[in-house]
Every structure is written in C-alpha cells, then in structure tokens.
Design a protein around this motif. Sequence first.
Motif, PDB file in Angstrom:
ATOM      1  N   ALA A 147      24.526 -16.425  10.635  1.00  0.00           N
ATOM      2  CA  ALA A 147      23.241 -16.970  11.087  1.00  0.00           C
ATOM      3  C   ALA A 147      22.464 -15.931  11.882  1.00  0.00           C
ATOM      4  N   PHE A 148      23.156 -15.203  12.758  1.00  0.00           N
ATOM      5  CA  PHE A 148      22.509 -14.139  13.531  1.00  0.00           C
ATOM      6  C   PHE A 148      21.985 -13.044  12.607  1.00  0.00           C
ATOM      7  N   MET A 149      22.814 -12.615  11.657  1.00  0.00           N
ATOM      8  CA  MET A 149      22.395 -11.599  10.697  1.00  0.00           C
ATOM      9  C   MET A 149      21.142 -12.029   9.955  1.00  0.00           C
ATOM     10  N   THR A 150      21.166 -13.255   9.446  1.00  0.00           N
ATOM     11  CA  THR A 150      20.053 -13.746   8.647  1.00  0.00           C
ATOM     12  C   THR A 150      18.771 -13.809   9.463  1.00  0.00           C
ATOM     13  N   GLY A 151      18.886 -14.298  10.692  1.00  0.00           N
ATOM     14  CA  GLY A 151      17.707 -14.375  11.555  1.00  0.00           C
ATOM     15  C   GLY A 151      17.133 -13.012  11.874  1.00  0.00           C
ATOM     16  N   ALA A 152      18.024 -12.036  12.101  1.00  0.00           N
ATOM     17  CA  ALA A 152      17.561 -10.686  12.405  1.00  0.00           C
ATOM     18  C   ALA A 152      16.824 -10.082  11.209  1.00  0.00           C
ATOM     19  N   ILE A 153      17.407 -10.247  10.007  1.00  0.00           N
ATOM     20  CA  ILE A 153      16.759  -9.723   8.795  1.00  0.00           C
ATOM     21  C   ILE A 153      15.426 -10.417   8.578  1.00  0.00           C
ATOM     22  N   GLN A 154      15.432 -11.759   8.723  1.00  0.00           N
ATOM     23  CA  GLN A 154      14.197 -12.535   8.549  1.00  0.00           C
ATOM     24  C   GLN A 154      13.088 -12.012   9.455  1.00  0.00           C
ATOM     25  N   SER A 155      13.428 -11.687  10.692  1.00  0.00           N
ATOM     26  CA  SER A 155      12.410 -11.257  11.657  1.00  0.00           C
ATOM     27  C   SER A 155      11.770  -9.930  11.293  1.00  0.00           C
ATOM     28  N   LEU A 156      12.407  -9.172  10.404  1.00  0.00           N
ATOM     29  CA  LEU A 156      11.897  -7.849  10.049  1.00  0.00           C
ATOM     30  C   LEU A 156      11.069  -7.846   8.769  1.00  0.00           C
ATOM     31  N   VAL A 157      11.127  -8.925   8.003  1.00  0.00           N
ATOM     32  CA  VAL A 157      10.431  -8.940   6.712  1.00  0.00           C
ATOM     33  C   VAL A 157       8.937  -8.695   6.895  1.00  0.00           C
ATOM     34  N   GLU A 158       8.281  -9.506   7.695  1.00  0.00           N
ATOM     35  CA  GLU A 158       6.829  -9.369   7.839  1.00  0.00           C
ATOM     36  C   GLU A 158       6.430  -8.123   8.632  1.00  0.00           C
ATOM     37  N   PRO A 159       7.141  -7.732   9.713  1.00  0.00           N
ATOM     38  CA  PRO A 159       6.803  -6.474  10.378  1.00  0.00           C
ATOM     39  C   PRO A 159       6.913  -5.255   9.469  1.00  0.00           C
ATOM     40  N   VAL A 160       7.938  -5.214   8.616  1.00  0.00           N
ATOM     41  CA  VAL A 160       8.058  -4.083   7.692  1.00  0.00           C
ATOM     42  C   VAL A 160       6.959  -4.159   6.633  1.00  0.00           C
TER      43      VAL A 160
ATOM     44  N   ARG B 142       0.832  -1.210   0.000  1.00  0.00           N
ATOM     45  CA  ARG B 142       0.000   0.000   0.000  1.00  0.00           C
ATOM     46  C   ARG B 142       0.863   1.256   0.000  1.00  0.00           C
ATOM     47  N   ARG B 143       1.837   1.281   0.878  1.00  0.00           N
ATOM     48  CA  ARG B 143       2.728   2.433   0.965  1.00  0.00           C
ATOM     49  C   ARG B 143       3.953   2.223   0.074  1.00  0.00           C
ATOM     50  N   ASN B 144       4.580   3.326  -0.297  1.00  0.00           N
ATOM     51  CA  ASN B 144       5.854   3.258  -0.993  1.00  0.00           C
ATOM     52  C   ASN B 144       6.932   2.808  -0.013  1.00  0.00           C
ATOM     53  N   VAL B 145       7.960   2.165  -0.528  1.00  0.00           N
ATOM     54  CA  VAL B 145       9.142   1.843   0.275  1.00  0.00           C
ATOM     55  C   VAL B 145      10.365   2.337  -0.495  1.00  0.00           C
ATOM     56  N   LEU B 146      11.181   3.135   0.178  1.00  0.00           N
ATOM     57  CA  LEU B 146      12.397   3.689  -0.407  1.00  0.00           C
ATOM     58  C   LEU B 146      13.590   3.038   0.288  1.00  0.00           C
ATOM     59  N   PHE B 147      14.497   2.475  -0.491  1.00  0.00           N
ATOM     60  CA  PHE B 147      15.681   1.795   0.023  1.00  0.00           C
ATOM     61  C   PHE B 147      16.899   2.649  -0.341  1.00  0.00           C
ATOM     62  N   VAL B 148      17.691   3.030   0.652  1.00  0.00           N
ATOM     63  CA  VAL B 148      18.840   3.906   0.398  1.00  0.00           C
ATOM     64  C   VAL B 148      20.059   3.380   1.139  1.00  0.00           C
ATOM     65  N   CYS B 149      21.174   3.256   0.416  1.00  0.00           N
ATOM     66  CA  CYS B 149      22.468   2.967   1.044  1.00  0.00           C
ATOM     67  C   CYS B 149      23.360   4.182   0.805  1.00  0.00           C
TER      68      CYS B 149
ATOM     69  N   ALA C 215       4.113  -1.308   5.926  1.00  0.00           N
ATOM     70  CA  ALA C 215       3.847  -0.743   4.598  1.00  0.00           C
ATOM     71  C   ALA C 215       2.410  -0.980   4.143  1.00  0.00           C
ATOM     72  N   GLN C 216       1.675  -1.854   4.832  1.00  0.00           N
ATOM     73  CA  GLN C 216       0.294  -2.162   4.462  1.00  0.00           C
ATOM     74  C   GLN C 216      -0.723  -1.512   5.396  1.00  0.00           C
ATOM     75  N   SER C 217      -0.281  -1.047   6.550  1.00  0.00           N
ATOM     76  CA  SER C 217      -1.216  -0.652   7.601  1.00  0.00           C
ATOM     77  C   SER C 217      -1.512   0.853   7.592  1.00  0.00           C
ATOM     78  N   ASP C 218      -2.409   1.245   8.492  1.00  0.00           N
ATOM     79  CA  ASP C 218      -2.696   2.660   8.723  1.00  0.00           C
ATOM     80  C   ASP C 218      -1.813   3.242   9.825  1.00  0.00           C
ATOM     81  N   PHE C 219      -1.016   2.400  10.473  1.00  0.00           N
ATOM     82  CA  PHE C 219      -0.225   2.837  11.621  1.00  0.00           C
ATOM     83  C   PHE C 219       0.826   3.860  11.212  1.00  0.00           C
ATOM     84  N   ARG C 220       0.868   4.971  11.940  1.00  0.00           N
ATOM     85  CA  ARG C 220       1.904   5.992  11.749  1.00  0.00           C
ATOM     86  C   ARG C 220       2.648   6.167  13.060  1.00  0.00           C
TER      87      ARG C 220
END
Length: 462
Positions: A426-439, A301-308, A443-448
């Motif tokens: 393994a720690f890195m991967t698990g941490a990233i994995q845990s953020l996929v669905e929350p992010v 629903r929302r835009n997502v901007l990825f910046v490095c 991006a789908q919710s009304d929460f601000r």
Amino acid sequence: MSGKIAGIVLGLGMVVSCMAQQGGGWVVKQEWVRAHEEFLASDVMAGRGSATRDEEITATYVASEFMAYGLKPAPGMSGYIQSAEVVAPQLDGKATLTVGSVMLREGQDFQLLTSSAEATRGTLKKVAAVDAGQAEVKGAVVLLTGDPKTALDAANGLVRRGATAVLVVQSGASDELASMFGGKTQVRMRLAESKPTPGRTLVALTAEAVNRLAEEGNAKAELAVHVLPEGNVRRTFNAIGYLEGSDPSDGTILLTAHLDHLGVGRPVNGDSIFNGANDDAAGTAAVLELAHALGAGPKLRRNVLFVCYGSEEAGTLGSTYFGQHSPVPLKSLVANLEFEMIGTQDPKMPKGVLLLTGWERSNLGPTLKEHGALLGPDPYPEQHFFQRSDNYALALKGVVAHTAAGWGTPPTYHQPSDDLAHLDIAFMTGAIQSLVEPVRWLAQSDFRPKWNEGGQPVAGSK
C-alpha cells in the motif's frame, strides 16, 4: 500470435487503460505492483544475481512490460535490452595471509570479506580504530584494534588513503557484513572495456589469529588469493524503454532503478535466497508502473527514457555502462529520478513520504513536492546515500540526478528476509501514485531543474 488474438489482447489493454483512468486521472493498482513483486522477488528468480542468467531473465521481463505499455526501443537501439561484457573473477576460497613467520588460512583463521582478486602486500601496521582518521597508512596492511563496529566503519577511509588491505577482528558486526554480501567474498567486478582499478581488501580475523600476530609488528604481510580459471567473463543487462515526446529537442526525463540483487548465498535461518523484494524489485516496479501510466496517456512534450540497470550490486556497472553508451546525449537529460528500496516506510519520514537523497543540492525535489509528489529531505545525511546509488555517476557528469527511497537501512537490507512478506504494498503504491502527475507535469513543462550553489558533486567529494 494470430491477428484475432492480437486484437483481443489490444482490446483488453485499452479496457484496462480506460478503467485505470476513470475519474479523470490514472490510478495505480496495488495488484499491478504486487504482480511485479510476485515475479521479480520469487524464489524461482534465485535472487537475480548480478551478471547472471537470472538477471537476464529479469531484464527480459522488464523489457516485455515496456513493450506492452507502448514504449519503443530507444534511439539507435533495435530492441529493449542493452548488454555489456563484464569481468567477474571468482575465488576458490583458499586464500592465505602470511605475516612474518605466521601463516593464516581462509575459513580457519579468517573470513575474506572483500577482495580485489589480486595478491595484496604491505607492511603490517597496528592502528587503534579510534585513531584511524589520523594514521599514516599508505602502502600498509592495517590491523585495526578496538571496537569492531568502529573498525569496520573506518575501513573504507583507510583504503581510500592508500592502505593495501584492512584487517579487523571477527565479530557480530563483521558477520553481519558477511551476511549482507550473501555469505560470499565480495569481489570487484568491472566492465570488460574498463581498466582494472585497485579494489578494497577487507579481512576479518579470529581472535586467536589476532593473538598469533601479536609479536609480528612491522612484519611483511601478503594476502594470496586464487582466481578460478572459469566463469570470469559474463554479461550484464540493462532494460530500456522510450517514449518519444512531441518536441524531442526539449530534452529527456530519465526514470531509473536497478533490477539485480545478491543471488544465492550463505543461509540465514535456513533461507539462502536473497530475494531483493525491496532492493530493488520495488524500484523496478515503480519504473514499470510509471511507464504504464505515462505510456497510456496523451503524448508528452519531452521524451521519457525508462531504464532498469543490471549489476548495481556489483559496483553500479549497468549504470556506468549506460552513462558511457547512452542512447540519448547526456547533455539532453533534463533530470534523473532513481527509485531505490521504496518498499517500506522510513520511521523518520512523515507518513507515506519517500526520502530524496541530496534534497538540498537542487530544486528538483522541492518542485516535484509542490506538484504533489510525496517526497521529502533525506534524514540520514551522514550516510551519504546520495553517492551510493546509480544516480551519482550521472550527477558527476552534471545531470540533476537524485534517488527516491523508502527506508535507507531497513532491517531486511541485504538479508534473505527481504522478501514479499516484508513489503508494504500500500505504501509503495501510494508513493508511485503520487509521482505520476508530477512527472507528467515535468515532461510537459518548460521547467529545467538546476543545481543549487555548491550542490553539484565533483569526483571525490561527499
């Protein structure tokens, strides 16, 4: 690329996406995370120095991955790289410090740890390190005496209160700081479009040099530096990818990291390449794999901007430039999550959990945790990590912006040993994995997200 080959590549990409989503959810693969690190932190990248060709190559790699994951150029951009001109003074290593009748020479009598790249003048004032917090130092060149570690910790505060330069006694603590700067004088870079501002000048004197100054109390002091005529104008590079949402007017989620590191410096145990595998190839890998996951899923629903960002190590120049030239209005940013050094587990944190700087300042961290993100409060509030990463400039502009990190100050921090061998993939991967669905949920919710009362920072605050 021929149409046939392009079709094969596209087909393989679809197969990979399907395989990654088996079981109903996206699976971040350890081999994907490691592959980013194998390139970004390799010796061939020579430490990805700020505003160098190696940084440009890094940005090009990140941009190509964004393209492969289906991201598009951000609004108003024709490509995936944002470039800015920076002024990067280089010194000749032959500075002199004159105090009364005594002249001291760089490399012989002192190390120039940091410099504003301009001559520094003032009256010499000797201050005990334990009394530095109460001393009147405006316009003075301050010689701090006493415990070397205490003196180094006090130096920044003295500069903020108007000291033109700070002198400390050379010690193991100052040698460690010099190593963290890559064995080179840290000289303030600036964006070419910005006006010069006073920089920090920090000098580590040999014990013999300090003795030579014993009789020079209240004498006039001048530190003379010499800027090389070549190589002062360079460019820094931000890699930017964009996922447009189904309702672009509902705001943009910003996911960020910095892609540069310290380059090549003074050898430590025979190694002179500061690979930056944790700082911040790890954060860059997180942004890439979140782009991979979200780009492969249904439209959000929302835009997502990825910046490095480039040139974080040179004074957060890339993020500063982005904040001044953002492809989307800053007021449209719903939240910013920065990833910094997520490659190792902090021993003070629960197993598998990243620390989030400024946890208590807003409701972003606790809300993401409720949705499965492995995030928790920063156990080092006295270190002010919230103010020490790319999130801070946006936070000052009102954006709810925090940094997720693994270990605030790991033993490899700003050392050549920050390499692939010292990462916990393994720690890195698990941490990233845990953020996929929350992010994805964000991006789908009304929460601000909102700042808690008193949580939004203001310039000059801690």
